[in-house]
Design an enzyme around this catalytic site. Structure first.
Site, PDB file in Angstrom:
ATOM      1  N   SER A  90       1.282  -1.147  -0.178  1.00  0.00           N
ATOM      2  CA  SER A  90       0.304   0.075  -0.103  1.00  0.00           C
ATOM      3  C   SER A  90       0.321   1.378   0.089  1.00  0.00           C
ATOM      4  CB  SER A  90      -1.366   0.321   1.240  1.00  0.00           C
ATOM      5  OG  SER A  90      -1.273  -1.332   1.466  1.00  0.00           O
TER       6      SER A  90
HETATM    7  C1  LIG Z   1      -3.348  -4.033   0.409  1.00  0.00           C
HETATM    8  S1  LIG Z   1      -2.931  -5.602   0.338  1.00  0.00           S
HETATM    9  C2  LIG Z   1      -2.232  -5.760   2.185  1.00  0.00           C
HETATM   10  C3  LIG Z   1      -0.529  -4.644   1.668  1.00  0.00           C
HETATM   11  C4  LIG Z   1       0.397  -5.155   3.391  1.00  0.00           C
HETATM   12  N1  LIG Z   1      -0.217  -4.385   4.391  1.00  0.00           N
HETATM   13  C5  LIG Z   1       1.606  -4.984   3.273  1.00  0.00           C
HETATM   14  O1  LIG Z   1       2.421  -3.750   3.651  1.00  0.00           O
HETATM   15  O2  LIG Z   1       1.864  -4.986   0.987  1.00  0.00           O
HETATM   16  C6  LIG Z   1      -4.149  -6.188   0.902  1.00  0.00           C
HETATM   17  C7  LIG Z   1      -4.188  -7.847   1.630  1.00  0.00           C
HETATM   18  O3  LIG Z   1      -4.813  -8.242   1.538  1.00  0.00           O
HETATM   19  C8  LIG Z   1      -5.115  -9.114   1.926  1.00  0.00           C
HETATM   20  N2  LIG Z   1      -6.331 -10.140   1.647  1.00  0.00           N
HETATM   21  C9  LIG Z   1      -7.472  -9.287   1.348  1.00  0.00           C
HETATM   22  N3  LIG Z   1      -8.839 -10.940   1.237  1.00  0.00           N
HETATM   23  C10 LIG Z   1      -8.306 -11.296   2.877  1.00  0.00           C
HETATM   24  C11 LIG Z   1      -9.405 -12.025   3.568  1.00  0.00           C
HETATM   25  N4  LIG Z   1     -10.295 -12.353   3.456  1.00  0.00           N
HETATM   26  N5  LIG Z   1      -8.051 -12.511   5.269  1.00  0.00           N
HETATM   27  C12 LIG Z   1      -6.594 -12.550   4.636  1.00  0.00           C
HETATM   28  N6  LIG Z   1      -6.475 -11.462   4.017  1.00  0.00           N
HETATM   29  C13 LIG Z   1      -6.948 -10.471   2.859  1.00  0.00           C
HETATM   30  C14 LIG Z   1      -4.903  -9.645  -0.564  1.00  0.00           C
HETATM   31  O4  LIG Z   1      -4.467 -10.911  -0.107  1.00  0.00           O
HETATM   32  C15 LIG Z   1      -4.140  -8.771   0.145  1.00  0.00           C
HETATM   33  O5  LIG Z   1      -2.686  -9.394   0.454  1.00  0.00           O
END
Ligand SMILES: C[S@@+](CC[C@H](N)C(=O)[O-])C[C@H]1O[C@@H](n2cnc3c(N)ncnc32)[C@H](O)[C@@H]1O
Length: 379
Positions: A90
């Site tokens: 992000s």
């Molecule tokens: C914007 S990215 C996260 C960025 C991260 N915090 C970083 O610093 O790189 C959103 C993440 O949410 C995860 N995600 C989506 N659905 C999810 C779920 N049900 N439970 C946990 N993670 C989930 C995705 O796989 C993705 O890696």
């Protein structure tokens, strides 16, 4: 000073000047965290509907020290239109804004939902120590990669590969929860895992692009709080077994009428689009076709809006008149003086989740996904 340290320091300075980073602890975390380690490559739209891979090692690491989010994983998008982003690192300024909004103190135990690259988990480990950090992602491969990267820096937080909307009470309770994916309503497990007086920040987004960050504090029977100023949008939390949905075609016999609000793409006006999403059926997708736009809901409802010199024509079909609901909500929003995010709040109780305007008790309110009685435990 090494190249990455110079770049990380410059990024911290930029975030401070932009008012997105203030406290010495988080400034130190940004300065000391090598983002290129967490984003060895990323994906950019190639302009032809596909994705181009950028290798950070060969193309130079400077681009991952910009205050820009970088897509790191793509896959089938929920509209059924080819591949869309599934994970990213992000935007750093958004991360620091969320982390600072949580007022994280020494000794706090923090849960992150959406580990992704692990960069944000690294900031948390730097601030609190890895023992107090738990991070979960639905993609096991992302967890494996993040674990390796974090270990390179000497951090061994608890990383869990599973649906972050599920119960993680074994690892809690948590003083703070940060979700880096959006939710259509607040999962009750998050409230139950939040310690008394604990804080939770998440992008509340009932429909695509219809939402913003809300900061909730644990109360006796749920949680309550307000939206943060500014605007941010995250990719949605994916549930196991979710199938991408393609839009249906409009019934060509659907009668046409004049749009009461002319031609507008509601998602370009975030507050109004958010309020509209609260009265629309769940799972609304939207897009452009030719000159016009369409909205399409999971219950089979569809609306098409076509602009012309004198406004726009609308055709609606299915159990819900989608555009009529949007017109009504637009009138209400204008009637309330076109409120911005700062006038909106959210309250979660044992029985309900609702969004309110100005005042939790006296203001108008709109219902979010219901919570069954007694599902919220005492903090
Ligand atoms: C914007 S990215 C996260 C960025 C991260 N915090 C970083 O610093 O790189 C959103 C993440 O949410 C995860 N995600 C989506 N659905 C999810 C779920 N049900 N439970 C946990 N993670 C989930 C995705 O796989 C993705 O890696």
């Amino acid at each position: 000073m090494s190249e990455w340290r110079q770049l990380a320091s410059a990024l911290a300075d930029e975030l401070v000047s932009a008012g997105k980073l203030r406290s010495p602890e988080w400034i130190a975390a940004v300065r000391d965290t090598p983002r290129h380690l967490f984003v060895p490559h990323y994906l950019e739209p190639d302009g032809c509907g596909g994705w181009r891979r950028v290798d950070t090692v060969t193309s130079g690491i400077a681009s991952v020290y910009e205050n820009v989010g970088r897509y790191t994983l793509v896959g089938p998008d929920p509209h059924g239109w080819g591949d869309g982003p599934l994970s990213s690192s992000s935007t750093p300024g958004l991360m620091t804004r969320m982390l600072e909004s949580l007022d994280i103190r020494d000794g706090h135990r923090v849960l992150e939902i959406g580990t992704g690259t692990g960069y944000n988990a690294a900031l948390l480990c730097h601030r609190l120590g890895a023992d107090l950090v738990v991070s979960v992602d639905v993609e096991p491969d992302l967890i494996t990669a993040a674990r390796t990267r974090l270990a390179t820096l000497g951090f061994t937080p608890t990383l869990v590969a599973r649906d972050g909307a599920d119960d993680l009470a074994d690892h809690g309770p948590f003083d703070r929860i940060i979700a880096t994916c959006s939710v259509p309503d607040i999962p009750r497990a998050w409230i139950n895992q939040l310690a008394a007086d604990g804080l939770l920040v998440v992008d509340l987004q009932p429909s695509t692009a219809a939402g913003n960050l809300v900061l909730l504090r644990r109360t006796e029977d749920g949680a309550a709080g307000r939206f943060l100023p500014g605007w941010a949008t995250f990719m949605p939390l994916r549930r196991a077994g979710e199938v991408p949905r393609s839009p249906t075609a409009l019934d060509v016999t659907a009668p046409r009428r004049k749009s009461g609000i002319g031609y507008r793409e509601p998602w370009t006006e975030p507050v109004w689009w958010f309020l509209a999403s609260l009265v629309l059926p769940s799972g609304v997708i939207f897009g452009r076709f030719g000159e016009g736009l369409f909205l399409d809901a999971a219950d089979g409802s569809r609306a098409e809006i076509v602009p012309h010199s004198d406004g726009a024509d609308v055709a609606e079909y299915g159990p819900t008149r989608l555009w009529s609901s949007i017109e009504k909500l637009h009138q209400e929003w204008v009637g309330h003086g076109r409120p911005g995010w700062e006038r909106l709040g959210v309250t979660v109780t044992r029985r309900t989740q609702r969004v309110w305007l100005d005042d939790d008790m006296a203001g108008p309110s709109w219902s979010l996904g219901p919570i069954a009685q007694d599902e919220i435990s005492k903090p």
